[in-house]
Design an enzyme around this catalytic site. Structure first.
Site, PDB file in Angstrom:
ATOM      1  N   GLN A   1      -5.600  -3.341  10.672  1.00 50.74           N
ATOM      2  CA  GLN A   1      -4.635  -2.594  11.493  1.00 50.74           C
ATOM      3  C   GLN A   1      -4.924  -1.316  12.045  1.00 50.74           C
ATOM      4  O   GLN A   1      -4.153  -0.442  12.365  1.00 50.74           O
ATOM      5  CB  GLN A   1      -3.607  -2.441  10.273  1.00 50.74           C
ATOM      6  CG  GLN A   1      -2.702  -3.787   9.906  1.00 50.74           C
ATOM      7  CD  GLN A   1      -1.532  -3.171   9.306  1.00 50.74           C
ATOM      8  OE1 GLN A   1      -0.418  -2.610   9.598  1.00 50.74           O
ATOM      9  NE2 GLN A   1      -1.438  -3.530   7.837  1.00 50.74           N
TER      10      GLN A   1
ATOM     11  N   ARG B   1       5.227  -7.286  11.064  1.00 48.73           N
ATOM     12  CA  ARG B   1       6.288  -6.360  10.580  1.00 48.73           C
ATOM     13  C   ARG B   1       7.393  -7.178  10.259  1.00 48.73           C
ATOM     14  O   ARG B   1       8.498  -6.776   9.781  1.00 48.73           O
ATOM     15  CB  ARG B   1       6.840  -5.494  11.706  1.00 48.73           C
ATOM     16  CG  ARG B   1       5.724  -4.649  12.606  1.00 48.73           C
ATOM     17  CD  ARG B   1       5.240  -3.677  11.537  1.00 48.73           C
ATOM     18  NE  ARG B   1       3.934  -4.058  11.085  1.00 48.73           N
ATOM     19  CZ  ARG B   1       3.549  -3.668   9.732  1.00 48.73           C
ATOM     20  NH1 ARG B   1       3.950  -2.898   9.053  1.00 48.73           N
ATOM     21  NH2 ARG B   1       2.265  -4.052   9.370  1.00 48.73           N
TER      22      ARG B   1
ATOM     23  N   LYS C   1       1.010  -1.259  -0.167  1.00 43.85           N
ATOM     24  CA  LYS C   1      -0.112   0.016   0.122  1.00 43.85           C
ATOM     25  C   LYS C   1       0.900   1.344   0.105  1.00 43.85           C
ATOM     26  O   LYS C   1       0.636   2.389  -0.717  1.00 43.85           O
ATOM     27  CB  LYS C   1      -1.065   0.057   1.196  1.00 43.85           C
ATOM     28  CG  LYS C   1      -2.033  -1.161   1.109  1.00 43.85           C
ATOM     29  CD  LYS C   1      -2.867  -1.060   2.368  1.00 43.85           C
ATOM     30  CE  LYS C   1      -2.287  -1.276   3.791  1.00 43.85           C
ATOM     31  NZ  LYS C   1      -1.585  -2.633   3.903  1.00 43.85           N
TER      32      LYS C   1
ATOM     33  N   ASP D   1      -2.120   7.974   3.288  1.00 44.64           N
ATOM     34  CA  ASP D   1      -1.677   6.424   3.775  1.00 44.64           C
ATOM     35  C   ASP D   1      -2.500   6.183   5.371  1.00 44.64           C
ATOM     36  O   ASP D   1      -2.663   7.154   5.872  1.00 44.64           O
ATOM     37  CB  ASP D   1      -0.193   6.364   4.123  1.00 44.64           C
ATOM     38  CG  ASP D   1       0.386   5.040   4.263  1.00 44.64           C
ATOM     39  OD1 ASP D   1       0.002   4.023   4.095  1.00 44.64           O
ATOM     40  OD2 ASP D   1       1.541   4.715   4.223  1.00 44.64           O
TER      41      ASP D   1
END
Ligand code: ATP
Ligand code: MG
Length: 763
Positions: A278, A624, A60, A247
């Site tokens: 998220q 991550r 993204k 974002d």
């Protein structure tokens, strides 16, 4: 989708070079080459609203950056016509760097930054319209709190009952929702502050205005109100911004959402990217609903989903997907990766927090031995207090690390305060420490008094603590100040006497309680207070390892000095919240224990919704990792000098077996909590009984002596005429060391410090 508005934008643009006509004919741009089909679609769908809704690591952020490059490369827009919002300054910097690298030119002056940074820039342009000047200041939390305290006082509200932080957080939540005082009605008042919250909010805003200041929430709120109320301002920005890029859209709050929606009304070219799984800032006003409603808010929106994850191995992705599947409130997505295999997520239970830190550090060193750089490793914690054990271990091993997004453990405000108390006990001449805590918590010893102390200290060449002892024996201070300073000196005297009598962790607990320091944070209802209290407990626990108070303090000063010598290759230590959007090769996720993660408070305050936000945080943590994730929990934690046994987090159980390796000491899970620490609570009770009898000795009988120059004989003698800044002219009637008894012409007889008077000619 219609062709969309033509950019009237660029007067210098050559109509022959209309990119929509010529770009496809050109050799394919390099920056487009590596993209997969949906990514490419997201980059090239320049007209109208676009939402990229897809899982972690699907590109993204990469799409957003490439889109920015594409807009420029195809001459759709000048840099000044693009507004790009990222979540953190770090992300903004990265985007700038990536774009600058792709384009080969600097990005100065671009509208590329966080919501706060962009809004502040707008507000400076129009400050007068909201009653500020362009040079307005932006307040930090401490300033805000101080201001609210003043307001509570002037409204005669009990600050104990309605702590400033609580009041402030109500105001901040209103700001998050884009609500100015004038938007609120009587029904919104609630019962905080006796139902007077709206007046307080109003007064707070007026006060900020009179200070020519804003808080962080205001940056957005003021600009939002400007855009809502001033059609010309809005029209100006519509003209300016042809393309908006956003974002981490899942974590926008209402104010940010409304702000974006207004700006997008001009050209309708808004591209948001995000992942509902998220969304981790609900506790700060983020509304995941914003992303779920996108196609209603922006009619005709193109929704693009990307399913290929480029970041993580199958095992990491499988573990993360299995975990997040336990959340009910989600859209649901499939993710796949071409990075096959890899290693399973390593799950490990350890004896206690220290052993957990040792294990993580050993693993990190082992990875380093295999040629993996420290930069590619991160330890992501749920709560700040967890960092201490890791920092100690890294320092012990000389393993370079950096703490991102917050101070290191021993540099935190509450830790420095607590250490300052201990330093003054161990070393009465430690002026810096004394200055730090003489009025923390507040005891009415203000700046003027501290300056007076400093003057007296300098004049006599003695430390502040001794100057304080001498000053409280005079009339230099106002009676109230004198009393509270005397009490504090008596406290220190008593604590110092206790150093020999009780274990120093116990003493630290006593000092923090008796000084009112713990109570100060307990009364604080702000979002950070509990974390600070946890850190203080962690500090007390850390002292256990040292034999003496002096040994502990010595250790701390060495720890604090450590940072200087290391190079660039450092392991990253940060909170899960701060890690959003980032990636590392190897990610350590410690402290997966019930109550810590999921955090008890999140569940107590928000029930299932709180638990699900915690689970999303765990999902963020796992995703991550590029190559391997390590999940650990400790079976025992030392909390406030008490060992507590902990259960592994339910999230551990939710990781699918196919993607995990459980590598734990089999006896451990069954192990019970270890014995009580050496000192029992009874000790504390008996101490309290003793101390309630009242101070055994007064200041005059102080058992300790400060190493300092011998007291000089007073330069004055009986009969001298003198001048004192506060009391005026008078005549010396008595001399006692460095103190004088003076009959003042107007103020009557006073005891003063001789360093505060000057000789005055007879006359
Ligand atoms: P998050 O949800 O964590 O913010 P994201 O969706 O923003 O993740 P990115 O950070 O943009 O994902 O990308 C993840 C990683 O995958 C990055 O290292 C990125 O460079 C890489 N990547 C993305 N798309 C591609 C691609 N088409 N080819 C190769 N690598 C890619
Ligand atoms: Mg991202």
């Amino acid at each position: 989708m219609s062709a969309g508005p033509t950019p009237q934008a660029d007067p210098k643009a050559d109509p022959q070079a209309d990119p929509r006509a010529t770009a496809p004919a050109r050799r394919e741009a390099v920056y487009l080459a590596g993209l997969n089909p949906p990514q490419r679609q997201a980059v090239e769908a320049l007209d109208g609203p676009v939402l990229v809704l897809s899982g972690a690591g699907t590109g993204k952020t990469r799409v957003l950056t490439t889109r920015l490059v594409h807009l420029l490369a195809t001459k759709r827009a000048w840099p000044s016509q693009i507004l790009a919002v990222t979540f953190t300054n770090k992300a903004a910097r990265e985007m700038r760097e990536r774009v600058a690298a792709m384009l080969g030119r600097p990005t100065e002056g671009w509208w590329l930054g966080t919501f706060h940074a962009l809004a502040a820039r707008m507000l400076r342009r129009h400050a007068e319209m909201v009653g500020l000047t362009p040079s307005f200041t932006i307040l930090d939390t401490d300033d805000q709190i101080r201001l609210v305290k003043q307001l509570l006082e002037s409204e005669s509200l009990d600050a104990k009952r309605w702590p400033a932080r609580l009041v402030l957080s109500v105001i901040e939540r209103w700001k998050d929702r884009g609500l100015a005082p004038s938007d609120l009605g009587p029904d919104d008042a609630g019962d905080i502050a006796g139902g007077r919250m709206i007046q307080l909010y109003l007064a707070y805003q007026e006060r900020l205005r009179s200070l020519n200041a804003c808080d962080f929430g205001d940056l957005l709120l003021h600009t939002l109100k400007l855009l809502q109320r001033e059609p010309e301002v809005l029209a100006g920005y519509h003209k300016q911004f042809h393309y908006l890029l956003v974002d981490e859209y899942q974590d926008t709050n209402v104010a940010q959402y409304l702000w974006l929606r207004l700006l997008a009304q001009g050209h309708h070219n808004i591209c948001c990217v995000g992942d509902d799984d998220q969304s981790i800032y609900g506790w700060r006003g983020a509304e995941v609903g914003n992303i779920l409603r996108f196609d209603q808010d922006f009619p005709g929106a193109k929704i693009i989903r990307m399913e290929q994850n480029y970041r993580s191995t199958q095992h990491i992705l499988g573990a993360a997907s299995g975990l997040i599947a336990h959340n009910r409130g989600r859209l649901g997505k499939t993710l796949f990766t071409d990075k096959d295999g890899g290693e399973r997520v390593l799950v490990r239970t350890l004896w206690d927090g220290e052993e957990e830190a040792r294990w993580v550090a050993d693993e990190a060193e082992a990875l380093q031995g295999k040629g993996i750089s420290l930069q590619a490793m991160a330890v992501l914690v749920r709560a700040g207090f967890q960092m201490r054990a890791f920092e100690e271990r890294f320092i012990h091993l000389g393993l370079p690390y950096r703490v991102v997004g917050g101070p290191r453990f021993y540099e935190r405000q509450e830790i420095r305060d607590a250490l300052a108390y201990l330093r003054v006990i161990a070393q009465p001449a430690d002026d810096l420490a004394f200055e730090r805590i003489v009025n923390t918590p507040r005891r009415g010893i203000g700046n003027a008094t501290i300056q007076l102390l400093a003057r007296a200290g300098r004049a006599a060449g003695i430390p502040l603590t001794e100057a304080a002892l001498r000053l409280v024996a005079t009339d230099e201070l106002k009676p109230k100040t004198r009393t509270s300073l005397r009490r504090l000196m008596e406290d220190f005297d008593r604590w110092r006497a206790m150093v020999e009598q009780m274990p120093h962790p116990e003493l630290a607990g006593v000092v923090l309680d008796e000084s009112g320091y713990t109570a100060m944070w307990q009364a604080d209802k702000g979002p950070e207070a509990q974390g600070r209290l946890d850190n203080l407990k962690e500090l007390v626990a850390a002292m256990e390892e040292f034999e003496t108070l002096g040994g502990f303090l010595e250790h701390v000063s060495l720890v604090m000095e450590n940072d200087a010598a290391v190079g660039d290759d450092k392991l990253t230590l940060m909170t899960l919240h701060a890690a959003k959007g980032l990636e590392f090769g190897h990610v350590f996720l410690p402290g997966w224990e019930e109550g810590l993660f999921p955090h008890q408070r999140a569940m107590d305050e928000n029930g299932i919704a709180g638990l699900e936000e915690e689970r999303r945080l765990a999902y963020v943590g796992l995703t991550r990792a590029r190559d391997r994730a390590y999940v650990s929990s400790a079976a025992n934690r030392l909390v406030h000098g008490q060992w507590q046994s902990a259960l592994p987090s339910r999230f551990v159980g939710e990781l699918p077996d196919a993607h995990t390796d459980h590598d734990s000491d089999p006896g451990l899970a069954a192990a019970a909590a270890v014995a009580e620490p050496a000192y029992a609570p009874a000790f504390r009770a008996s101490y309290a009984a003793v101390s309630r009898r009242g101070p055994a000795r007064t200041i005059e009988g102080a058992a300790w002596e400060v190493a300092s120059r011998p007291r000089p004989q007073s330069a004055f003698s009986v009969g001298d005429r003198v001048f004192h800044q506060k009391f005026g002219y008078g005549e010396v009637r008595g001399v006692d060391d460095d103190k004088l008894v003076i009959d003042f012409e107007h103020a009557g007889q006073k005891r003063v410090m001789d360093s505060f008077v000057q000789p005055a000619g007879r006359g």
